[in-house]
Design a protein around this motif. Structure first.
Motif, mmCIF file in Angstrom:
data_model
loop_
_atom_site.group_PDB
_atom_site.id
_atom_site.type_symbol
_atom_site.label_atom_id
_atom_site.label_comp_id
_atom_site.label_asym_id
_atom_site.label_seq_id
_atom_site.Cartn_x
_atom_site.Cartn_y
_atom_site.Cartn_z
ATOM 1 N N TRP A 130 0.827 -1.206 0.000
ATOM 2 C CA TRP A 130 0.000 0.000 0.000
ATOM 3 C C TRP A 130 0.862 1.257 0.000
ATOM 4 N N SER A 131 2.003 1.183 0.670
ATOM 5 C CA SER A 131 2.899 2.348 0.694
ATOM 6 C C SER A 131 3.484 2.644 -0.682
ATOM 7 N N LYS A 132 3.493 1.654 -1.565
ATOM 8 C CA LYS A 132 4.023 1.830 -2.911
ATOM 9 C C LYS A 132 2.933 2.074 -3.942
ATOM 10 N N THR A 133 1.693 2.099 -3.499
ATOM 11 C CA THR A 133 0.571 2.254 -4.415
ATOM 12 C C THR A 133 0.287 3.726 -4.671
ATOM 13 N N ALA A 134 0.016 4.063 -5.907
ATOM 14 C CA ALA A 134 -0.378 5.431 -6.251
ATOM 15 C C ALA A 134 -1.710 5.739 -5.587
ATOM 16 N N PHE A 135 -1.838 6.916 -5.016
ATOM 17 C CA PHE A 135 -3.022 7.286 -4.242
ATOM 18 C C PHE A 135 -4.267 7.295 -5.130
ATOM 19 N N ASP A 136 -5.297 6.588 -4.658
ATOM 20 C CA ASP A 136 -6.582 6.541 -5.353
ATOM 21 C C ASP A 136 -7.656 6.828 -4.317
ATOM 22 N N ALA A 137 -8.267 7.974 -4.386
ATOM 23 C CA ALA A 137 -9.238 8.371 -3.368
ATOM 24 C C ALA A 137 -10.422 7.417 -3.302
ATOM 25 N N ALA A 138 -10.791 6.846 -4.431
ATOM 26 C CA ALA A 138 -11.951 5.957 -4.450
ATOM 27 C C ALA A 138 -11.667 4.638 -3.735
ATOM 28 N N ARG A 139 -10.392 4.229 -3.684
ATOM 29 C CA ARG A 139 -10.041 2.948 -3.071
ATOM 30 C C ARG A 139 -9.302 3.112 -1.743
ATOM 31 N N ALA A 140 -9.082 4.324 -1.315
ATOM 32 C CA ALA A 140 -8.272 4.557 -0.124
ATOM 33 C C ALA A 140 -8.918 3.964 1.122
ATOM 34 N N ASP A 141 -10.203 4.192 1.300
ATOM 35 C CA ASP A 141 -10.875 3.687 2.501
ATOM 36 C C ASP A 141 -10.870 2.159 2.550
ATOM 37 N N ALA A 142 -11.093 1.528 1.407
ATOM 38 C CA ALA A 142 -11.092 0.061 1.347
ATOM 39 C C ALA A 142 -9.716 -0.496 1.672
ATOM 40 N N GLY A 143 -8.681 0.115 1.126
ATOM 41 C CA GLY A 143 -7.325 -0.354 1.387
ATOM 42 C C GLY A 143 -6.945 -0.209 2.848
ATOM 43 N N ARG A 144 -7.271 0.931 3.426
ATOM 44 C CA ARG A 144 -6.950 1.137 4.845
ATOM 45 C C ARG A 144 -7.740 0.179 5.735
ATOM 46 N N ALA A 145 -8.991 -0.102 5.363
ATOM 47 C CA ALA A 145 -9.816 -1.020 6.157
ATOM 48 C C ALA A 145 -9.228 -2.430 6.158
ATOM 49 N N VAL A 146 -8.769 -2.862 4.991
ATOM 50 C CA VAL A 146 -8.167 -4.205 4.908
ATOM 51 C C VAL A 146 -6.917 -4.278 5.770
ATOM 52 N N ILE A 147 -6.082 -3.262 5.699
ATOM 53 C CA ILE A 147 -4.851 -3.259 6.494
ATOM 54 C C ILE A 147 -5.170 -3.203 7.986
ATOM 55 N N ALA A 148 -6.124 -2.363 8.362
ATOM 56 C CA ALA A 148 -6.476 -2.221 9.777
ATOM 57 C C ALA A 148 -7.035 -3.509 10.346
ATOM 58 N N PHE A 149 -7.950 -4.147 9.629
ATOM 59 C CA PHE A 149 -8.547 -5.371 10.151
ATOM 60 C C PHE A 149 -7.579 -6.552 10.081
ATOM 61 N N SER A 150 -6.597 -6.493 9.220
ATOM 62 C CA SER A 150 -5.530 -7.503 9.270
ATOM 63 C C SER A 150 -4.731 -7.366 10.558
ATOM 64 N N PHE A 151 -4.482 -6.124 10.955
ATOM 65 C CA PHE A 151 -3.779 -5.893 12.215
ATOM 66 C C PHE A 151 -4.625 -6.325 13.408
ATOM 67 N N PHE A 152 -5.923 -6.031 13.379
ATOM 68 C CA PHE A 152 -6.807 -6.469 14.465
ATOM 69 C C PHE A 152 -6.853 -7.994 14.557
ATOM 70 N N SER A 153 -6.755 -8.658 13.417
ATOM 71 C CA SER A 153 -6.767 -10.133 13.413
ATOM 72 C C SER A 153 -5.538 -10.700 14.116
ATOM 73 N N ILE A 154 -4.406 -10.009 13.979
ATOM 74 C CA ILE A 154 -3.203 -10.469 14.685
ATOM 75 C C ILE A 154 -3.470 -10.494 16.193
ATOM 76 N N ILE A 155 -4.086 -9.442 16.707
ATOM 77 C CA ILE A 155 -4.346 -9.341 18.144
ATOM 78 C C ILE A 155 -5.339 -10.407 18.584
ATOM 79 N N SER A 156 -6.425 -10.567 17.844
ATOM 80 C CA SER A 156 -7.460 -11.526 18.251
ATOM 81 C C SER A 156 -6.950 -12.960 18.228
ATOM 82 N N TRP A 157 -6.197 -13.317 17.190
ATOM 83 C CA TRP A 157 -5.679 -14.681 17.116
ATOM 84 C C TRP A 157 -4.562 -14.917 18.122
ATOM 85 N N ALA A 158 -3.811 -13.874 18.448
ATOM 86 C CA ALA A 158 -2.796 -14.021 19.499
ATOM 87 C C ALA A 158 -3.455 -14.273 20.849
#
Length: 223
Positions: A130-158
């Motif tokens: 994502w840090s290497k992806t060209a900024f796309d306002a239409a997809r920004a929220d979706a990309g951040r949501a996927v990254i955020a919930f991937s991080f939350f999954s680390i905590i829950s499974w731990a």
């Protein structure tokens, strides 16, 4: 072994929905289930874009299809695993076989630990792409949501790994406390034998030895 081994405190008892819903493991599994849905559903519905220069849709994470495929695969398998382990958790108190309970607990521990690691990899890969992806306002929220919930999954499974390890340790401790080696148990219901390795103790002579007289000289019968 008693029914409390490996966390089954009421083996054979009735299912208590109230206590089951309040258990930390149940809450964490539901959260993990929800997080996995957000990850793979978001990527499936909004994670692929059609670049102007390419005919095929590409992953929104730096057009790296492997990153999207990996996240979707991890999310789908986590979703199915949460459903399976929720069913096993509901049925677990009714299992009376200690070996079956042990296999379930070990499987839960191993799977939770592995998926904690896999979610960590998923988060790192997605964040890097994502840090290497060209900024796309239409997809920004979706990309951040996927990254955020991937991080939350680390905590829950731990946390699920932590609770699974605690249940495993409980089963090991219950086994150590309840099992006793008969050779070393001093509270055996039967008394020890009258003989030791050094020889017989408390030996008594035959009762016939005192009642019989010593034979004298032979005397022929009188006719």
């Amino acid at each position: 072994m008693q029914s409390s081994a490996y966390g089954a405190s009421l083996a054979g008892g009735a299912f208590d929905l109230g206590n089951f819903v309040k258990q930390p493991q149940t809450i964490l599994r539901c959260l993990s289930w929800l997080f996995s849905i957000v990850v793979f559903a978001t990527i499936t519905s909004e994670g692929y874009v059609n670049p102007a220069t390419k005919a095929e849709a590409k992953c929104m994470f730096n057009e790296n299809d492997s990153a999207c495929s990996y996240a979707v695969g991890i999310g789908v398998l986590a979703f199915l695993a949460c459903v399976v382990f929720l069913i096993l958790d509901a049925y677990f108190p009714q299992i009376s076989n200690a070996k079956e309970r042990k296999f379930i607990v070990i499987g839960d521990l191993v799977f939770s630990a592995v998926w904690t690691f896999l979610w960590f990899i998923c988060f790192c890969v997605l964040a890097n792409q994502w840090s290497k992806t060209a900024f796309d306002a239409a997809r920004a929220d979706a990309g951040r949501a996927v990254i955020a919930f991937s991080f939350f999954s680390i905590i829950s499974w731990a946390l699920l790994s932590y609770f699974a390890y605690g249940r495993y340790r409980q089963g090991v401790n219950d086994f150590d406390q309840e099992y006793r080696d008969p050779a070393n148990d001093q509270n055996m219901p039967y008394p020890a034998g009258p003989y030791t390795s050094s020889g017989p103790t408390g030996y008594q002579q035959s009762p016939f030895s005192h009642s019989q007289e010593q034979p004298g000289e032979y005397q022929p019968p009188a006719y």
